[in-house]
Design an enzyme around this catalytic site. Structure first.
Site: not given
Ligand code: AGP
Length: 588
Positions: A27, A95-96, A2, A465, A468, A484, A583, A71, A461
């Site tokens: 956020r 926020n929290g 948030c 990507k 998400e 396996h 983010k 969020w 990775e």
């Molecule tokens: C990456 O595409 C993601 N949005 C997510 O995994 C991100 O890398 C993770 O939340 C860590 O964030 P940070 O690097 O700001 O700590």
């Protein structure tokens, strides 16, 4: 997560708050709201979905106000659950997470109070209303003493107009001041500007914000003087520069990100204290989440290979709960683009408490991580706006590989790494095949990414990507592990992306290729080894430039980022703002 904002000054608050919220949408964007103090009460507007849903805000009069972009944690993303939450004389944005919300709420319900939302935040407004008897700051402090969890709060009280109370505990909050105006926000871009002095609140601190005047209070309640933080205000680099989405633009910025984040530790004297510690390090732990965690996996391969130092990569959210062992001469790298990820902060704190030195690797100056670490190494990826990390991942790799190179027993020249700036440019120009791959993958029931050795990090990775932003089920696997169990899922509707950048391991990885091809799967090969172009059973190849193999993740991630981007767009999704995500993840 948030984002919260506040304004108190001589201008109409709502348009300023709206602009601030737009800059904090990274956020969270499940719902949004603004409350201003007007006519002895509150003017309130809230909406489900993105901040734009609040437009127009002209009906919100008042020169003091607070805003929120959410969020969702407790309660669905609805207008009722959107902040600000108003009760009696109070309006609150939060926020929290309030972990003892149920207990506190029960107390209010017993008094006969009604709740308008399902959130954990509304109870704060109820407690303030119940406890307020004229001393606003004292009341806020007493209520905060009862809250467990994390919070950054901005509070309006209709009995005390032209004032905002801000408090922070484990969630970021900064205050800005210039003549006749004060601002507050979860992050710098929302308030940075001409002549604005910025102050970062620490845990347990509060601020009383008026028009052009702000007072800070420490944990004991006594007034404290704070020094403004120095920051570079480069303006909001929010232009898409001709690209449709930030994500595509940011992938294009990978070469610059690598160039700016490489460090030649042996020649830069400002890192001498850090280098002394590095030279006495016998064990390394890397703690991080998500994409940053994958950069840690790449670093493990590089550091162990080049420096022969054992490296353990730890998922930050698990770190504290496994009773971690910190032996003497352990150095912990906490890697976080935002520097605000609650799980990473908590793990770093745990490591420090157990005696480790902590080096932060972050993209954001003045983030919480920078304030708690023993050393801070900045990635210089530039502001990353898309939720999916792309150029910041490249920057983390560049920095961690710089450390590996410095520790290298072979003392390889820095040029081995700096060559990757140009190589990454070549890679971008070779990714034209992705436009052909994406349509063939967009309806897949699931996609697997395979890699052996250092390629494993980008198997993870690439898969993250894709998941998400395109919402396709996907898994990243070590190439030898599929057989396996998971091979049972592979058939002619299962695209398999294979990473192949290390010659010594290539034949072994090709075994996995043959296993999936013989089950009818189509293989998409990302390789820097030209001899595998045209290999049996493989029609689709993205050929990377040849490079120092151990650092190849800097290149091989580029086509994978583009692939996820293209698939998301083809499936009709906004790659910059994927559903359910934000983010910066500032809750545990
Ligand atoms: C990456 O595409 C993601 N949005 C997510 O995994 C991100 O890398 C993770 O939340 C860590 O964030 P940070 O690097 O700001 O700590």
């Amino acid at each position: 997560m948030c984002g919260i904002v506040g304004y108190c000054g001589h201008k109409n608050a709502a348009p300023i708050l709206l602009e601030g919220l737009k800059k904090l949408e990274y956020r969270g964007y499940d719902s949004a709201g603004i409350a201003t103090l007007c006519g002895g009460g509150f003017c309130l507007k809230r909406c489900k979905g993105r901040v734009d849903g609040l437009v127009p805000v002209s009906e919100l009069a008042g020169k003091t106000g607070i805003g929120h972009t959410r969020w969702a944690t407790h309660g669905a993303p609805t207008e009722e659950n959107a902040h600000p939450h108003c009760y009696g004389r109070f309006a609150v944005v939060h926020n929290g997470i309030i972990e003892n919300e149920a207990l506190l709420k029960e107390e209010c319900l017993l008094r006969g109070e009604h709740f308008a939302s399902e959130t954990d935040s509304e109870v704060i407004a109820h407690l303030l209303e119940e406890g307020f008897a004229g001393d606003l700051l004292g009341c806020v402090r007493k209520v905060c003493a009862r809250l467990r969890g994390s919070y950054a709060l901005a509070i309006l009280c209709s009995a005390e107009p032209d004032k905002i109370i801000a408090v922070r505990e484990k969630s970021p909050l900064i205050v800005g001041a210039r003549r006749k105006e004060c601002f507050l926000a979860s992050d710098l871009p929302a308030i940075a500007g001409e002549g604005v002095e910025v102050y970062a609140l620490a845990d347990g601190e509060a601020a009383c914000i008026g028009a052009g005047e702000v007072k800070f209070y420490g944990k004991t309640g006594a007034e404290v003087q704070k020094t403004p933080v120095i920051y570079d205000f480069e303006g909001e680099n929010a232009e898409k520069g001709g690209y449709t989405h930030y994500m595509e633009k940011e992938i294009g910025e990978v070469p610059a990100s690598i160039a700016n984040s490489l460090i030649d530790f042996s020649s830069e004297s400002r890192y001498s204290d850090f280098c002394k510690v590095l030279c006495q390090t016998y064990y390394i732990q890397i703690i991080a989440c998500g994409t940053a965690y994958h950069s840690g996996i790449a670093a493990k391969y590089a550091m162990e290979r080049l420096a022969r130092i054992p490296v353990e990569v730890c998922i930050a959210s698990e770190y504290r709960y496994r009773d971690p062992i910190i032996s003497p001469h352990t150095l912990v790298f906490a890697v976080s683009q935002s520097g605000e990820t609650a799980d990473t902060l908590a793990a770093a704190q745990c490591a420090r408490e157990r005696g480790a030195l902590v080096a932060a690797i972050t993209n954001v100056p003045y983030s919480s991580l920078t304030r708690m670490a023993d050393f801070v190494l900045f990635t210089h990826a530039g502001r990353e706006i898309a939720v999916a990390a792309t150029k910041s991942y490249a920057a983390q790799l560049a920095l961690l590989f710089s450390v590996a190179l410095f520790l290298s027993k072979e003392r390889l020249p820095f040029s081995v790494l700096s060559d990757f700036v140009e190589l990454s440019r070549h890679t971008l120009s070779r990714c034209f095949c992705i436009a052909d791959w994406a349509p063939r993958m967009k309806e897949a029931k699931s996609v697997f990414f395979l890699g052996r050795g250092v390629d494993y990090c980008n198997a993870l990775e690439g898969s993250l990507k894709l998941k998400e932003i395109s919402y396709l089920p996907s898994e990243g696997y070590p190439a030898g592990e599929l057989k396996h169990g998971t091979l049972a899922l592979v058939d002619d509707r299962t695209p398999i992306v294979v990473l192949l950048t290390q010659r010594a391991l290539a034949e072994k990885t090709m075994n996995a290729v043959h296993e999936v091809v013989s089950r009818g799967a189509e293989v998409f090969l990302v390789t820097s080894l030209p001899e595998y172009v045209g290999a049996e059973g493989i029609r689709s190849v993205c050929l990377l430039p040849e490079c120092a193999e151990i650092f190849s993740p800097l290149l091989s991630v580029i086509p994978l980022q583009l692939l996820a981007y293209r698939v998301a767009v083809l499936r009709g999704y906004d790659p910059d703002k994927p559903r359910n995500l934000a983010k910066s993840v500032t809750v545990e």
